[in-house]
Design an enzyme around this catalytic site. Structure first.
Site, PDB file in Angstrom:
ATOM      1  N   LYS A  67     -42.512  26.752  49.046  1.00 14.82           N
ATOM      2  CA  LYS A  67     -42.432  26.652  47.588  1.00 14.82           C
ATOM      3  C   LYS A  67     -42.858  28.355  47.410  1.00 14.82           C
ATOM      4  O   LYS A  67     -42.194  29.263  46.548  1.00 14.82           O
ATOM      5  CB  LYS A  67     -44.300  26.562  47.325  1.00 14.82           C
ATOM      6  CG  LYS A  67     -44.838  26.392  47.952  1.00 14.82           C
ATOM      7  CD  LYS A  67     -46.474  26.194  47.311  1.00 14.82           C
ATOM      8  CE  LYS A  67     -47.929  26.725  48.330  1.00 14.82           C
ATOM      9  NZ  LYS A  67     -48.921  25.863  47.860  1.00 14.82           N
TER      10      LYS A  67
ATOM     11  N   LYS B  71     -36.815  22.680  56.022  1.00 13.32           N
ATOM     12  CA  LYS B  71     -37.988  22.478  54.930  1.00 13.32           C
ATOM     13  C   LYS B  71     -38.019  22.876  53.656  1.00 13.32           C
ATOM     14  O   LYS B  71     -37.551  24.638  53.372  1.00 13.32           O
ATOM     15  CB  LYS B  71     -40.006  22.488  55.646  1.00 13.32           C
ATOM     16  CG  LYS B  71     -40.487  20.999  55.526  1.00 13.32           C
ATOM     17  CD  LYS B  71     -42.029  20.845  56.033  1.00 13.32           C
ATOM     18  CE  LYS B  71     -42.447  21.080  55.440  1.00 13.32           C
ATOM     19  NZ  LYS B  71     -43.892  20.674  55.790  1.00 13.32           N
TER      20      LYS B  71
ATOM     21  N   LYS C 267     -48.266  37.728  58.806  1.00  9.72           N
ATOM     22  CA  LYS C 267     -48.320  38.099  58.229  1.00  9.72           C
ATOM     23  C   LYS C 267     -48.392  39.518  57.430  1.00  9.72           C
ATOM     24  O   LYS C 267     -47.922  40.278  56.509  1.00  9.72           O
ATOM     25  CB  LYS C 267     -49.704  37.707  56.951  1.00  9.72           C
ATOM     26  CG  LYS C 267     -48.816  35.780  56.409  1.00  9.72           C
ATOM     27  CD  LYS C 267     -50.257  35.713  55.366  1.00  9.72           C
ATOM     28  CE  LYS C 267     -50.314  33.672  55.027  1.00  9.72           C
ATOM     29  NZ  LYS C 267     -51.239  33.758  54.312  1.00  9.72           N
TER      30      LYS C 267
END
Ligand code: TRP
Length: 334
Positions: free
Chosen positions: A200, A197, A115
């Site tokens: 979102k 995968k 991040k």
């Protein structure tokens, strides 16, 4: 133990829209867990602000997420579904746990490194101590089990380390949580890269089916799904795109892969894709209708939000008071 049951805690971020993968792989399978566990599902809005958010969007998405959980069948009278920011104990316990967590430990967190690289202009202290807030979430409720994906495993490990360190100093204060290994849901892959995968946070909207997608969008995304040039419908790793479509089909219908393969014998990919779209829509349409119904009943949802926050606060305070006493904070005069 709480009310004679083990405690299960899960936190979910309201950033991004929930996908079919979140639903089939997790949510759908949690509906009956409250029979065995005292379940807490927290919309972790405090975690969300570690990266910049538009306030109105965050608020809207957080409420939508909470609504989807209820619409998916998690009974809010039996499952404590609440906003993290409504229970002050999370921040309070976090501060204390911060003082029992080492910089070196946090420096090793791979999600922080990822991040920080992604948001190089905003490497704030909250991003660094994100795992400590997560530890507070979990430990506050004396959680026994946490359903976590592989990406959050390191955070669960550090939670256990912090809890054990605290217990070694002060006695048995915290339950040491474990990863929940129960019935696992279907693993749904990206429609555009079936080796990844479904996520979102995928930047390509065609890669994921969102729970709020309308029927035409679902049909279009299914039609565009990446397959292969084999031309046969088999459930095998050599054909990840076709396998994924079959997995979705099976998860939506409850059929077994062998039976689905037999059903599509001799048919083309177009037929498979249409059938998948149809079964996905048969799952999503009632879910969306239920979301709409709940959203209409604003007063009811508000009362659920209030009651569950109070319930969470009650249990959180029990742990918090114990911890505060252990570290030497003065008792509160009654
Ligand atoms: N960090 C988790 C995620 O992004 C969300 C989360 C916050 C969580 N607190 C938690 C998950 C506690 C499990 C338990 O997925």
């Amino acid at each position: 133990m709480m009310n004679g049951k083990k405690v299960l805690f899960s936190g979910m971020q309201a950033t991004g829209n929930l996908t079919l993968g979140n639903y089939l792989g997790a949510l759908k399978n949690w509906v009956t867990l409250n029979e065995e566990y005292e379940c807490f599902y927290s919309v972790v809005d405090m975690h969300s602000i570690t990266v910049r958010q538009d306030p109105a969007t965050l608020r809207k998405r957080a409420r939508k997420l909470l609504t989807i959980y209820i619409a998916a069948g998690l009974d809010p009278e039996k499952n404590c579904i609440y906003y993290q920011s409504h229970v002050s104990g999370h921040a309070e316990l976090m501060w204390i746990l911060n003082c029992f967590t080492y910089m070196g430990e946090l420096n090793r967190m791979t999600q922080f490194k990822d991040k920080a690289a992604k948001h190089a202009d905003n490497i704030n202290a909250g991003l660094f101590t994100y795992p400590v807030l997560m530890a507070a979430d979990i430990l506050l409720y004396q959680t026994d089990v946490v359903p976590v994906g592989i990406d959050q495993m390191q955070h669960l490990e550090i939670t256990r380390d912090i809890a054990e360190r605290f217990n070694n100093l002060y006695g048995d204060v915290f339950t040491i949580p474990e990863a929940y290994v129960g019935k696992v849901g279907a693993k749904i892959m990206s429609l555009q890269d079936p080796t990844k995968k479904m996520s979102k946070s995928d930047e390509n909207p065609n890669a994921s089916i969102y729970l709020m997608d309308d029927a035409d969008t679902v049909a279009r995304k299914c039609r565009r799904a990446v397959t292969d040039s084999e031309g046969v419908i088999l459930y095998r790793d050599e054909q990840p795109g076709v396998k994924n479509l079959l997995s979705i089909y099976c998860a939506c219908t409850g059929k077994q892969p062998e039976d689905a393969v037999r059903e599509f014998d001799g048919q083309g990919y177009g037929a498979l894709k249409d059938a998948v779209a149809e079964t996905v829509n048969a799952v999503l349409q009632p879910l969306q209708a239920e979301v709409a119904r709940i959203e209409q009943d604003k007063a009811w949802l508000d009362s659920i939000i209030k009651n569950n926050a109070e319930k969470a606060q009650y249990f959180a305070n029990k742990t918090l008071r114990k911890v505060q006493k252990k570290v030497g904070f003065p008792e509160r005069p009654r």
